[in-house]
Motif scaffolding. Sequence first.
Motif, PDB file in Angstrom:
ATOM      1  N   ALA A  47       0.695  -1.279   0.378  1.00 40.01           N
ATOM      2  CA  ALA A  47       0.181  -0.347   0.280  1.00 40.01           C
ATOM      3  C   ALA A  47       1.100   1.024  -0.086  1.00 40.01           C
ATOM      4  O   ALA A  47       1.669   1.083   0.406  1.00 40.01           O
ATOM      5  N   PRO A  48       0.224   2.760  -0.688  1.00 38.73           N
ATOM      6  CA  PRO A  48       1.102   3.316  -0.708  1.00 38.73           C
ATOM      7  C   PRO A  48       1.395   4.015   0.910  1.00 38.73           C
ATOM      8  O   PRO A  48       0.663   3.701   1.873  1.00 38.73           O
ATOM      9  N   ASP A  85       6.114  12.124  -5.596  1.00 42.41           N
ATOM     10  CA  ASP A  85       5.552  11.606  -6.195  1.00 42.41           C
ATOM     11  C   ASP A  85       5.261   9.598  -6.084  1.00 42.41           C
ATOM     12  O   ASP A  85       3.870   9.315  -5.881  1.00 42.41           O
ATOM     13  N   ALA A  86       5.857   9.602  -5.735  1.00 42.21           N
ATOM     14  CA  ALA A  86       6.271   7.912  -5.303  1.00 42.21           C
ATOM     15  C   ALA A  86       4.953   7.195  -3.834  1.00 42.21           C
ATOM     16  O   ALA A  86       4.926   6.704  -3.853  1.00 42.21           O
ATOM     17  N   ASP A  87       5.854   8.268  -2.802  1.00 41.02           N
ATOM     18  CA  ASP A  87       5.027   8.664  -1.889  1.00 41.02           C
ATOM     19  C   ASP A  87       3.735   8.081  -2.091  1.00 41.02           C
ATOM     20  O   ASP A  87       2.956   7.360  -0.549  1.00 41.02           O
ATOM     21  N   HIS A  88       2.692   8.391  -3.189  1.00 33.46           N
ATOM     22  CA  HIS A  88       0.888   8.548  -3.124  1.00 33.46           C
ATOM     23  C   HIS A  88       1.161   6.644  -3.434  1.00 33.46           C
ATOM     24  O   HIS A  88      -0.541   6.820  -4.597  1.00 33.46           O
ATOM     25  N   LEU A  89       1.534   6.512  -4.487  1.00 33.83           N
ATOM     26  CA  LEU A  89       1.894   5.004  -5.143  1.00 33.83           C
ATOM     27  C   LEU A  89       2.113   3.718  -4.349  1.00 33.83           C
ATOM     28  O   LEU A  89       2.386   3.866  -3.685  1.00 33.83           O
ATOM     29  N   ALA A  90       1.943   2.403  -5.087  1.00 33.63           N
ATOM     30  CA  ALA A  90       1.773   1.054  -4.505  1.00 33.63           C
ATOM     31  C   ALA A  90       3.138   1.435  -5.148  1.00 33.63           C
ATOM     32  O   ALA A  90       3.674   1.489  -5.940  1.00 33.63           O
ATOM     33  N   THR A  91       3.844   0.128  -4.416  1.00 38.95           N
ATOM     34  CA  THR A  91       5.418  -0.205  -4.662  1.00 38.95           C
ATOM     35  C   THR A  91       5.709  -0.610  -6.228  1.00 38.95           C
ATOM     36  O   THR A  91       6.253  -0.027  -6.468  1.00 38.95           O
ATOM     37  N   PRO A 118       4.242   6.833   2.567  1.00 41.59           N
ATOM     38  CA  PRO A 118       5.659   8.128   2.401  1.00 41.59           C
ATOM     39  C   PRO A 118       6.529   7.409   2.940  1.00 41.59           C
ATOM     40  O   PRO A 118       6.927   7.042   3.905  1.00 41.59           O
ATOM     41  N   HIS A 145       6.697   2.763  -7.840  1.00 38.69           N
ATOM     42  CA  HIS A 145       7.553   3.822  -7.587  1.00 38.69           C
ATOM     43  C   HIS A 145       8.487   4.041  -9.081  1.00 38.69           C
ATOM     44  O   HIS A 145       9.369   4.592 -10.089  1.00 38.69           O
TER      45      HIS A 145
END
Length: 96
Positions: A27-28, A52-58, A30, A61
């Motif tokens: 799960a996303p 932006d990667a903080d709000h995405l699933a792994t 931070p 990234h």
Amino acid sequence: MSESVSEAVPGATEPGPEPEPEYDPAAPAPLDVPRTPTGDAEVDAQLARLADADHLATDGHVEVYEDVHRALRDALTALDARPGPPVPPPSYQHRS
């Protein structure tokens, strides 16, 4: 006169605390990696894009990292393409 009395509805439960969501390692979340400004607006914008990667699933990234890497590489390449001061001619020492 009528008094209003709230009656409990049979079978109804009072709202309680929401159950905690199940832990999902994909799960996303931070990363909270500090980003120190470099003073170069183009580079700083790319470093900020890492957030932006903080709000995405792994699995999302990689796309962000590759995009930032490509932009940073292009910025470095552009530095090599800029004309600099003229290079002084080589000094020739004549020996007799």
